[in-house]
Design a protein around this motif. Structure first.
Motif, mmCIF file in Angstrom:
data_model
loop_
_atom_site.group_PDB
_atom_site.id
_atom_site.type_symbol
_atom_site.label_atom_id
_atom_site.label_comp_id
_atom_site.label_asym_id
_atom_site.label_seq_id
_atom_site.Cartn_x
_atom_site.Cartn_y
_atom_site.Cartn_z
ATOM 1 N N GLU A 106 0.939 -1.219 -0.094
ATOM 2 C CA GLU A 106 0.137 0.071 -0.043
ATOM 3 C C GLU A 106 0.899 1.274 0.018
ATOM 4 O O GLU A 106 2.113 1.477 0.542
ATOM 5 C CB GLU A 106 -0.921 0.076 1.182
ATOM 6 N N PRO A 107 0.429 2.299 -0.710
ATOM 7 C CA PRO A 107 1.110 3.642 -0.351
ATOM 8 C C PRO A 107 1.203 3.913 1.046
ATOM 9 O O PRO A 107 0.530 3.736 1.910
ATOM 10 C CB PRO A 107 0.165 4.621 -1.442
ATOM 11 N N LEU A 108 2.385 4.768 1.130
ATOM 12 C CA LEU A 108 2.637 5.374 2.196
ATOM 13 C C LEU A 108 2.630 6.701 2.271
ATOM 14 O O LEU A 108 3.084 7.453 1.477
ATOM 15 C CB LEU A 108 4.220 4.804 2.869
ATOM 16 N N SER A 109 2.460 7.503 3.620
ATOM 17 C CA SER A 109 2.517 8.918 3.778
ATOM 18 C C SER A 109 4.018 9.292 3.860
ATOM 19 O O SER A 109 4.853 8.454 4.343
ATOM 20 C CB SER A 109 1.539 9.426 4.922
ATOM 21 N N LEU A 110 4.156 10.652 3.690
ATOM 22 C CA LEU A 110 5.449 11.272 3.852
ATOM 23 C C LEU A 110 6.076 11.034 5.457
ATOM 24 O O LEU A 110 7.035 10.442 5.518
ATOM 25 C CB LEU A 110 5.551 12.722 3.658
ATOM 26 N N GLY A 111 5.034 11.112 6.194
ATOM 27 C CA GLY A 111 5.416 10.818 7.410
ATOM 28 C C GLY A 111 5.862 9.280 7.868
ATOM 29 O O GLY A 111 6.965 9.017 8.611
ATOM 30 N N LYS A 112 5.200 8.472 7.428
ATOM 31 C CA LYS A 112 5.606 6.979 7.507
ATOM 32 C C LYS A 112 6.790 6.855 6.647
ATOM 33 O O LYS A 112 7.781 5.763 7.326
ATOM 34 C CB LYS A 112 4.491 5.969 7.045
ATOM 35 N N LYS A 136 5.699 7.149 -7.255
ATOM 36 C CA LYS A 136 4.526 7.838 -7.881
ATOM 37 C C LYS A 136 3.567 8.418 -6.770
ATOM 38 O O LYS A 136 3.524 7.574 -5.511
ATOM 39 C CB LYS A 136 3.404 6.712 -8.442
ATOM 40 N N ARG A 137 3.191 9.788 -6.743
ATOM 41 C CA ARG A 137 2.481 10.329 -5.679
ATOM 42 C C ARG A 137 0.953 9.864 -5.746
ATOM 43 O O ARG A 137 0.406 10.267 -6.992
ATOM 44 C CB ARG A 137 2.697 11.813 -5.735
ATOM 45 N N ILE A 138 0.013 9.802 -4.818
ATOM 46 C CA ILE A 138 -1.133 9.256 -4.864
ATOM 47 C C ILE A 138 -1.872 10.149 -4.136
ATOM 48 O O ILE A 138 -1.331 10.290 -2.678
ATOM 49 C CB ILE A 138 -1.224 7.807 -4.734
ATOM 50 N N LYS A 139 -3.203 10.527 -4.301
ATOM 51 C CA LYS A 139 -3.816 11.204 -3.362
ATOM 52 C C LYS A 139 -5.177 10.360 -3.031
ATOM 53 O O LYS A 139 -5.677 9.759 -4.019
ATOM 54 C CB LYS A 139 -4.715 12.610 -3.997
ATOM 55 N N LYS A 140 -5.488 10.165 -1.903
ATOM 56 C CA LYS A 140 -6.641 9.358 -1.349
ATOM 57 C C LYS A 140 -7.762 10.139 -1.367
ATOM 58 O O LYS A 140 -7.784 11.303 -0.539
ATOM 59 C CB LYS A 140 -6.410 8.748 -0.282
ATOM 60 N N PRO A 141 -9.087 9.697 -1.563
ATOM 61 C CA PRO A 141 -10.162 10.845 -1.380
ATOM 62 C C PRO A 141 -10.557 11.263 -0.016
ATOM 63 O O PRO A 141 -10.208 10.130 0.989
ATOM 64 C CB PRO A 141 -11.339 10.087 -2.010
ATOM 65 N N GLY A 142 -10.900 12.195 0.460
ATOM 66 C CA GLY A 142 -11.040 12.803 1.454
ATOM 67 C C GLY A 142 -9.803 12.975 2.618
ATOM 68 O O GLY A 142 -9.724 13.350 3.918
ATOM 69 N N ARG A 158 -3.472 14.569 2.793
ATOM 70 C CA ARG A 158 -1.990 14.205 2.444
ATOM 71 C C ARG A 158 -1.559 13.302 1.358
ATOM 72 O O ARG A 158 -2.594 12.795 0.735
ATOM 73 C CB ARG A 158 -1.571 12.943 3.629
ATOM 74 N N ALA A 159 -0.409 13.362 0.981
ATOM 75 C CA ALA A 159 0.127 12.679 -0.323
ATOM 76 C C ALA A 159 0.592 11.436 0.017
ATOM 77 O O ALA A 159 1.306 11.196 1.213
ATOM 78 C CB ALA A 159 1.076 13.638 -0.837
ATOM 79 N N TYR A 160 0.424 10.453 -0.654
ATOM 80 C CA TYR A 160 1.075 9.122 -0.435
ATOM 81 C C TYR A 160 1.820 8.759 -1.577
ATOM 82 O O TYR A 160 1.656 9.245 -2.594
ATOM 83 C CB TYR A 160 -0.148 8.061 -0.368
ATOM 84 N N TYR A 161 2.699 7.750 -1.392
ATOM 85 C CA TYR A 161 3.772 7.489 -2.124
ATOM 86 C C TYR A 161 3.647 5.917 -2.419
ATOM 87 O O TYR A 161 3.671 5.222 -1.388
ATOM 88 C CB TYR A 161 4.900 8.160 -1.873
ATOM 89 N N THR A 162 4.231 5.483 -3.383
ATOM 90 C CA THR A 162 4.476 4.019 -3.959
ATOM 91 C C THR A 162 5.552 4.095 -4.913
ATOM 92 O O THR A 162 5.706 4.887 -5.737
ATOM 93 C CB THR A 162 2.924 3.476 -4.498
ATOM 94 N N ALA A 163 6.119 3.033 -5.005
ATOM 95 C CA ALA A 163 7.288 2.658 -5.911
ATOM 96 C C ALA A 163 6.752 2.023 -7.048
ATOM 97 O O ALA A 163 5.695 1.087 -7.047
ATOM 98 C CB ALA A 163 8.072 1.630 -5.316
ATOM 99 N N ILE A 164 7.438 2.348 -8.006
ATOM 100 C CA ILE A 164 7.160 1.764 -9.395
ATOM 101 C C ILE A 164 7.951 0.642 -9.559
ATOM 102 O O ILE A 164 9.122 0.559 -9.271
ATOM 103 C CB ILE A 164 7.872 2.768 -10.698
ATOM 104 N N LYS A 165 7.435 -0.423 -9.527
ATOM 105 C CA LYS A 165 8.042 -1.862 -9.125
ATOM 106 C C LYS A 165 8.576 -2.639 -10.578
ATOM 107 O O LYS A 165 9.298 -3.545 -10.304
ATOM 108 C CB LYS A 165 7.151 -2.863 -8.443
ATOM 109 N N ASN A 166 7.900 -2.147 -11.693
ATOM 110 C CA ASN A 166 8.372 -2.654 -12.894
ATOM 111 C C ASN A 166 9.489 -1.816 -13.268
ATOM 112 O O ASN A 166 9.393 -0.965 -14.204
ATOM 113 C CB ASN A 166 7.119 -2.601 -13.920
#
Length: 161
Positions: A41-47, A73-79, A82-90
């Motif tokens: 799952e994507p993680l927040s900057l703080g995590k 990749k930066r991801i926004k979750k509805p509501g 905070r921005a969340y991030y995930t690694a491009i794994k391919n």
């Protein structure tokens, strides 16, 4: 069994940190990528800061670069603000699309600017102009070699897939 998993993660985290160092970056970039690589799952900057042990500002700066080069990749979750991030794994896709293409673009821009600088010297035959002209011409030759090498890599990547 957990010891083996932890050791495998440690080995890969060190690999990512070493890779960052080879590219002239702080090991932080590798550690951030490693943390995200192993998450489902994507993680927040703080995590991410918490997991790497680095400050929020350092992690934030590093994430911007990793996002710009296409590894994160930066991801926004509805509501959630905070921005969340995930690694491009391919990695194969990233390497082909982001890495080689960015190098290819840099080589093209370098050639363009070298030619522009050469044109700016014009007919100036002063000693300084001749030195600069010589360096630019040498750089153009090196640039052409680099361009051919990158094109070979891109062609080989396309043939494999």
């Amino acid at each position: 069994m957990r010891v083996g998993v932890d050791e495998a993660k440690r080995i890969m985290m060190e690999h990512f940190a070493d890779t960052a160092r080879r590219f002239g970056l702080s090991e932080l970039y590798g550690y951030i990528y490693g943390v995200l690589f192993f998450e489902d799952e994507p993680l927040s900057l703080g995590k991410i800061a918490e997991r790497t042990g680095y400050s929020l500002s350092h992690v934030s700066t590093a994430l911007k670069l990793l996002e710009n080069i296409g590894l994160v990749k930066r991801i926004k979750k509805p509501g959630d603000k905070r921005a969340y991030y995930t690694a491009i794994k391919n990695i194969r896709e990233w390497r082909k699309e982001a890495y080689y293409k960015k190098i290819e673009e840099d080589v093209r821009q370098t050639r363009k600017n070298l030619l522009k600088a050469l044109e700016a010297i014009g007919d100036d035959e002063s000693e300084e102009a001749m030195k600069i002209k010589e360096r630019i011409e040498f750089s153009l030759q090196r640039n052409a070699i680099t361009e051919r090498i990158i094109n070979i890599f891109l062609k080989n990547e396309e043939e494999k897939f």
